[in-house]
Design a protein around this motif. Sequence first.
Motif, PDB file in Angstrom:
ATOM      1  N   VAL A  82      78.803  75.927  29.187  1.00 23.97           N
ATOM      2  CA  VAL A  82      79.129  74.491  29.239  1.00 23.97           C
ATOM      3  C   VAL A  82      78.546  73.733  28.057  1.00 23.97           C
ATOM      4  O   VAL A  82      77.380  73.925  27.687  1.00 23.97           O
ATOM      5  N   GLU A  83      79.367  72.873  27.489  1.00 22.47           N
ATOM      6  CA  GLU A  83      78.916  72.042  26.379  1.00 22.47           C
ATOM      7  C   GLU A  83      77.862  71.060  26.879  1.00 22.47           C
ATOM      8  O   GLU A  83      78.076  70.373  27.872  1.00 22.47           O
ATOM      9  N   ILE A 139      79.534  64.520  35.220  1.00 19.41           N
ATOM     10  CA  ILE A 139      80.865  65.156  35.163  1.00 19.41           C
ATOM     11  C   ILE A 139      81.253  65.711  36.532  1.00 19.41           C
ATOM     12  O   ILE A 139      82.373  65.544  36.988  1.00 19.41           O
ATOM     13  N   GLU A 191      73.198  65.483  32.256  1.00 18.67           N
ATOM     14  CA  GLU A 191      74.510  65.378  31.584  1.00 18.67           C
ATOM     15  C   GLU A 191      75.621  65.880  32.498  1.00 18.67           C
ATOM     16  O   GLU A 191      76.682  65.279  32.599  1.00 18.67           O
ATOM     17  N   LEU A 192      75.353  66.976  33.204  1.00 13.83           N
ATOM     18  CA  LEU A 192      76.407  67.575  34.034  1.00 13.83           C
ATOM     19  C   LEU A 192      76.654  66.778  35.315  1.00 13.83           C
ATOM     20  O   LEU A 192      77.767  66.770  35.842  1.00 13.83           O
ATOM     21  N   LYS A 225      75.708  67.978  25.214  1.00 10.55           N
ATOM     22  CA  LYS A 225      75.629  67.188  23.969  1.00 10.55           C
ATOM     23  C   LYS A 225      74.208  67.177  23.402  1.00 10.55           C
ATOM     24  O   LYS A 225      74.028  67.213  22.191  1.00 10.55           O
ATOM     25  N   THR A 229      84.355  72.684  27.140  1.00  9.09           N
ATOM     26  CA  THR A 229      83.897  71.392  26.636  1.00  9.09           C
ATOM     27  C   THR A 229      83.726  70.480  27.847  1.00  9.09           C
ATOM     28  O   THR A 229      84.225  70.785  28.940  1.00  9.09           O
ATOM     29  N   GLN A 230      83.070  69.360  27.640  1.00  8.44           N
ATOM     30  CA  GLN A 230      82.898  68.446  28.779  1.00  8.44           C
ATOM     31  C   GLN A 230      84.254  67.911  29.239  1.00  8.44           C
ATOM     32  O   GLN A 230      84.445  67.654  30.432  1.00  8.44           O
ATOM     33  N   ARG A 279      85.866  68.098  33.026  1.00  7.43           N
ATOM     34  CA  ARG A 279      86.461  66.961  33.755  1.00  7.43           C
ATOM     35  C   ARG A 279      87.855  67.309  34.252  1.00  7.43           C
ATOM     36  O   ARG A 279      88.236  66.958  35.362  1.00  7.43           O
TER      37      ARG A 279
END
Length: 484
Positions: free
Chosen positions: A137-138, A246, A242-243, A140, A167-168, A172
């Motif tokens: 998983v990306e 999402i 970050e995750l 950032k 990518t994020q 999504r």
Amino acid sequence: MIIPRPQKINLLNEKGYSIDSIFDIEDLACNEIQDTTLPNEGYILAIKENMVELKYKDHIAKERAKASLTQLVKTCGQEIPAMIIEDAPKIQMRAYMLDVARYFFSVEEVLKQIDYLALYKFNTLHLHLNDDQGWRVEIKAFPKLTEIGSIRRRTLFRLKEHKGYYTQDDLRKIVDYAHSKGIRVIPEIDVPGHFQSAVASYPEFGCFNRNVRVAENFGVKFDVACIGKENTVDAIKTIIKELMSIFTDEYFHIGGDEVPSQRWELCPHCKQKYLALGCKNYNEFQAHFMNELGAFIINNGKTPIMWNESNPTGIIDERIVWECWDIDYNNEKFQKEIARGRKIINAKTEPYYLDLPYGINNLKRVYDYEPLVFEENLIGVETCLWGELLPNVKTARKKTFPRLLAVAERLWSNEKDYFSFEQELIQHNKILETFGVKPTPKWLYNPTGIVKIFSKLWWARRVLYWAGLPNIITNAKIKKKYGR
Ligand SMILES: [Zn+2]
């Protein structure tokens, strides 16, 4: 006709609905009524000569009804018999875990998997997003996790590179698609063990800032996260944070399984923290970390889940859900946890690990297992597909079907009848074939004699790959350099 078998079917003694011209269930003349008094995921379908009437609780229930209709259209031939179906699930969370860390599955493959899950009325997809063998998983804040961590130089099966990550935006897309099918998604970032791909990307995440490679063979690796360093713990929280924006559903899985303590025992940072916390053993040391992470997740409005090992220490925050994969449910310590109110997800390896060969978890064994344990504490039941020995989608499908359908039936339906399930399966092979899944023959899914023995031997060779020896040699070198 329908898998999982609906709770109630009343066949009516009248003409049914002609489906000569139906190619898509959207073309079906369907009268839809929302009825919020129905149970969760509950629906009532009335099928008559010129009309199909559907009552459903909410959009999730409507997806379950659509799954039943799709199966009827695909299995009934020219006419769906007149009938009334009243349906709702037995178990509230019916989950499937896909390991995309060992071998990467493309976004399209994950979406296809969501289609299968929706068709068989699962409502939860758990994605195992990182492991020693890959970071998928990306993030950032830490771009090297994918620049370095998503690439394996070689794998068990091929002497060539294997790579891939989401990518994020990809993530999504997966989450949105799952939600449109009434499926929640549980992300898993596995810490502090199974973390070598992250240590390969950022050596400072590990105990001795050593340069290691993304793991090429499988097994439990010693290069775990250095939880003695605040910087590593903060980095893990940043990744999770970050995750969390999402993956918008309630749960977040933080792994916690199979954590060797060899590096911690030698590391000055870990030793210092261990003493400061007054730990009696490294299980406790890990428990402090899991509790800190669990509280972080709870403070961010979500519920943490962790894998549970066979020796519960009794000090893990009771707000963390335990996903039980190898627990002895009669274990006294475990029963104390249940009495404390610990919530659990039942993911018993035998029979619910679908990567195990049919010689061990055969179809009948999967079907016969009683998934309801400690009903008061049970959040849900999960079947898992680990990817260590599944280098491509084709092999993954062979392992998944038809066992996924057996799990589906036992998690949804109150009725249990293996003989009629096996009969239904023949009809469902037609559906699976339209998805490109070749039917598994009975001699393979319920093997006997030499096939069964071969199947068990094939699994036993996995021990040879478990890579204990390289771990021990490297650790001896580190001990010589840093140990006292
Ligand atoms: Zn350390």
